[in-house]
Scaffold this active site. Structure first.
Site, PDB file in Angstrom:
ATOM      1  N   ASP A 108      80.738 -23.198  35.250  1.00  0.00           N
ATOM      2  CA  ASP A 108      80.655 -21.912  35.936  1.00  0.00           C
ATOM      3  C   ASP A 108      79.813 -22.224  37.161  1.00  0.00           C
ATOM      4  O   ASP A 108      78.588 -22.400  37.054  1.00  0.00           O
ATOM      5  CB  ASP A 108      79.965 -20.860  35.072  1.00  0.00           C
ATOM      6  N   HIS A 109      80.447 -22.351  38.318  1.00  0.00           N
ATOM      7  CA  HIS A 109      79.710 -22.940  39.447  1.00  0.00           C
ATOM      8  C   HIS A 109      78.565 -22.046  39.936  1.00  0.00           C
ATOM      9  O   HIS A 109      77.651 -22.523  40.599  1.00  0.00           O
ATOM     10  CB  HIS A 109      80.654 -23.336  40.590  1.00  0.00           C
ATOM     11  N   HIS A 152      81.046 -15.354  36.156  1.00  0.00           N
ATOM     12  CA  HIS A 152      79.899 -15.371  37.075  1.00  0.00           C
ATOM     13  C   HIS A 152      78.976 -14.159  36.894  1.00  0.00           C
ATOM     14  O   HIS A 152      77.761 -14.303  36.815  1.00  0.00           O
ATOM     15  CB  HIS A 152      80.372 -15.427  38.532  1.00  0.00           C
TER      16      HIS A 152
HETATM   17  C1  BG6 Z   1      85.750 -18.377  41.916  1.00  0.00           C
HETATM   18  C2  BG6 Z   1      86.813 -17.327  41.934  1.00  0.00           C
HETATM   19  O1  BG6 Z   1      85.343 -18.640  40.595  1.00  0.00           O
HETATM   20  O2  BG6 Z   1      84.632 -17.925  42.663  1.00  0.00           O
HETATM   21  C3  BG6 Z   1      87.203 -16.982  43.359  1.00  0.00           C
HETATM   22  O3  BG6 Z   1      87.951 -17.795  41.236  1.00  0.00           O
HETATM   23  C4  BG6 Z   1      85.983 -16.621  44.168  1.00  0.00           C
HETATM   24  O4  BG6 Z   1      88.132 -15.902  43.368  1.00  0.00           O
HETATM   25  C5  BG6 Z   1      84.905 -17.686  44.022  1.00  0.00           C
HETATM   26  O5  BG6 Z   1      86.365 -16.508  45.517  1.00  0.00           O
HETATM   27  C6  BG6 Z   1      83.616 -17.276  44.712  1.00  0.00           C
HETATM   28  O6  BG6 Z   1      82.743 -18.362  44.714  1.00  0.00           O
HETATM   29  P1  BG6 Z   1      81.629 -18.518  45.819  1.00  0.00           P
HETATM   30  O7  BG6 Z   1      80.859 -19.718  45.416  1.00  0.00           O
HETATM   31  O8  BG6 Z   1      82.340 -18.660  47.122  1.00  0.00           O
HETATM   32  O9  BG6 Z   1      80.830 -17.273  45.758  1.00  0.00           O
END
Ligand code: BG6
Length: 486
Positions: free
Chosen positions: A177-178, A240
């Site tokens: 989960d980045h 997230h």
């Molecule tokens: C991803 C989603 O997990 O997170 C995308 O699948 C979203 O739809 C993205 O745009 C947002 O990540 P960040 O790091 O740009 O906030």
């Protein structure tokens, strides 16, 4: 830095995710000496590529990054390509042989990382073959990294988990989960548990409500194929939003290690009771973006490429989540996330109750602690002081600290951190199966209610606005409002 040693298999090595995120992240780890001589990568995918062609594509994905051309070339020399049909057992034998060879050549000590960066429908088949065709090493470590989406509901997530569990133990599985690799998200526990002035008041006695916002300015871009099967609830809330919610509200872990933190997350998620259909109606709203005033630039979701012109898929969700435990009962946790909102912004607002003993001529405002996750990274506290001049009237002021660009420049980004965590074997910032289990069950109840009633009012917010009016009404009906108003 001590050098990490591993052989990394990337399933989906020719793909978009690998080129956009993984290769740049690996290169940055290389540049910063976290990986050096003793690593090799085997990229696999269906296409028939040569090693040279593969290395060229990797080189291109590094164009924007610092580092010399020679350094980039030296880096790509660690990469090998093997075309691969995920259902063909023989191909795994080839992968094993190549792996054994590279293990010797690069002295990777039998350490293996299996990285799933492709369509999730193949994850289970690949995991099966990794085991049956003996790709697991019996000398070093074996770790599986798995990208989202991890299932599309509880049942499919469970099936997937059962399948990968045949080859890997829970502690070998790294579910990405980045958001858990972002600086300010990682900063939540240190901030909460090193400041008694926050920790002591972090509960229902002092906090009125918490607001978590994950806004994006972009629309669905070229991902409609996936997004049409997901929607914002699955795409952002189940993972997230829930992870941020957990880190904002979990109890103090006994120690700062994976087991203790995950334990407290688990307790927290267990305190989220899936909603009844009536509760879903009262506490959750969904939206879908329409065009902006310049439809050629920002078309409606239903007009985007590969989107069904009658699509019922939500691009915006707002909701109230109730935590059923001693610390939080009665404190609404408001969440919202959406595409095509006015700007990219992730932030958490902790709204305190106003002071109980008002002795001044004017009531003082409530304290608000804002944690900015992105794009700026820092904290602002709204507090009360005395209005300047011949008066004792209270007035609110802001105390604010944000990390400077220079400070953040050399910090590892989310993907780099998480890949490094995989290499060193720290799974603190990855989702445990128990977390997925609970979050899917919570989200499924909402999804089921929504699927039983087609939305009749889509599109219901204009591109470039903060979502449908119902998202504001959700708070207004209890006399509250969103603190962050873009
Ligand atoms: C991803 C989603 O997990 O997170 C995308 O699948 C979203 O739809 C993205 O745009 C947002 O990540 P960040 O790091 O740009 O906030």
């Amino acid at each position: 830095n001590s050098e990490n040693q591993a052989l990394i298999y990337i399933f989906g090595g020719s793909g978009d995710l690998a080129h956009r995120k993984l290769y740049p992240a690996l290169f940055n780890l290389y540049r910063k000496d976290h990986i050096k001589h003793n690593f090799a990568v085997i990229g696999t995918a269906r296409r028939d590529w040569s090693d040279d062609y593969y290395r060229d594509t990797i080189l291109k994905s590094l164009t924007e990054l610092p580092g010399s051309y020679n350094q980039k070339i030296a880096f790509t020399k660690h990469f090998y390509y093997q075309s691969h049909d995920v259902t063909d057992s023989n191909h795994y034998v080839t992968l094993r042989q190549l792996g054994d060879e590279l293990d010797q050549k690069y002295h990777t000590q039998g350490n293996r990382v299996f990285y799933m960066a492709m369509a999730p429908k193949f994850f289970a088949t690949i995991a099966d073959h990794i085991k049956s065709e003996d790709l697991l090493s019996d000398q070093g470590f074996n770790r599986l990294v798995i990208e989202k989406p991890f299932g599309r509901d509880y049942e499919s997530a469970k099936n997937l988990n059962d399948a990968i569990s045949k080859a890997f133990k829970e502690e070998q599985i790294y579910r990405i989960d980045h958001y858990l690799g972002k600086e300010m998200v990682l900063g939540l526990l240190p901030m909460r548990f090193t400041n008694p002035m926050f920790e002591q008041v972090w509960n229902k006695q002092f906090i009125d409500n918490i607001q978590i916002t994950l806004f994006e300015a972009l629309g669905v871009e070229d991902r409609a194929g996936y997004y049409e099967t997901a929607g914002a609830l699955r795409d952002m809330v189940q993972n997230h939003v829930m992870q941020i919610l957990a880190l904002t509200t979990l109890e103090r872990p006994d120690a700062l290690n994976a087991a203790d933190i995950r334990d407290k997350k688990r307790l927290l998620f267990q305190a989220l009771k899936p909603y009844t259909p009536e509760q879903v109606d009262a506490k959750f709203v969904r939206g879908q973006y329409g065009a902006s005033d310049i439809p050629e630039h920002e078309p409606a979701y239903r007009q985007e490429n590969n989107v069904d012109p009658k699509s019922p898929i939500e691009t915006f969700v707002a909701g109230e989540i109730d935590i059923d435990n001693d610390q939080w009962s009665g404190v609404p946790i408001y969440i919202r996330t959406g595409k095509r909102t006015p700007e990219k912004r992730t932030r958490i607002d902790i709204v305190f109750k106003p002071s109980a003993n008002q002795i001044f001529d004017q009531p003082a405002a409530a304290n608000i602690l804002t944690i900015d996750v992105e794009p700026s990274e820092g904290v602002t506290l709204q507090y009360n002081g005395k209005k300047v001049g011949q008066t004792t009237t209270p007035e609110s002021y802001l105390m604010s600290y944000h990390h400077s660009k220079e400070m953040l420049n050399e910090v590892l980004d989310a993907y780099e951190r998480l890949i490094l965590d995989v290499l060193v074997g720290d799974n603190t910032n990855f989702s445990h199966w128990h977390e997925l289990e609970a979050t899917w069950q919570f989200v499924d109840a909402i999804r089921q209610r929504w699927d039983s009633q087609a939305p009749t009012d889509f599109p219901n917010y204009k591109s470039g606005t903060a979502g449908p009016q119902a998202a504001d009404e959700l708070l207004a009906k209890t006399g509250r409002h969103w603190i962050y108003q873009p």
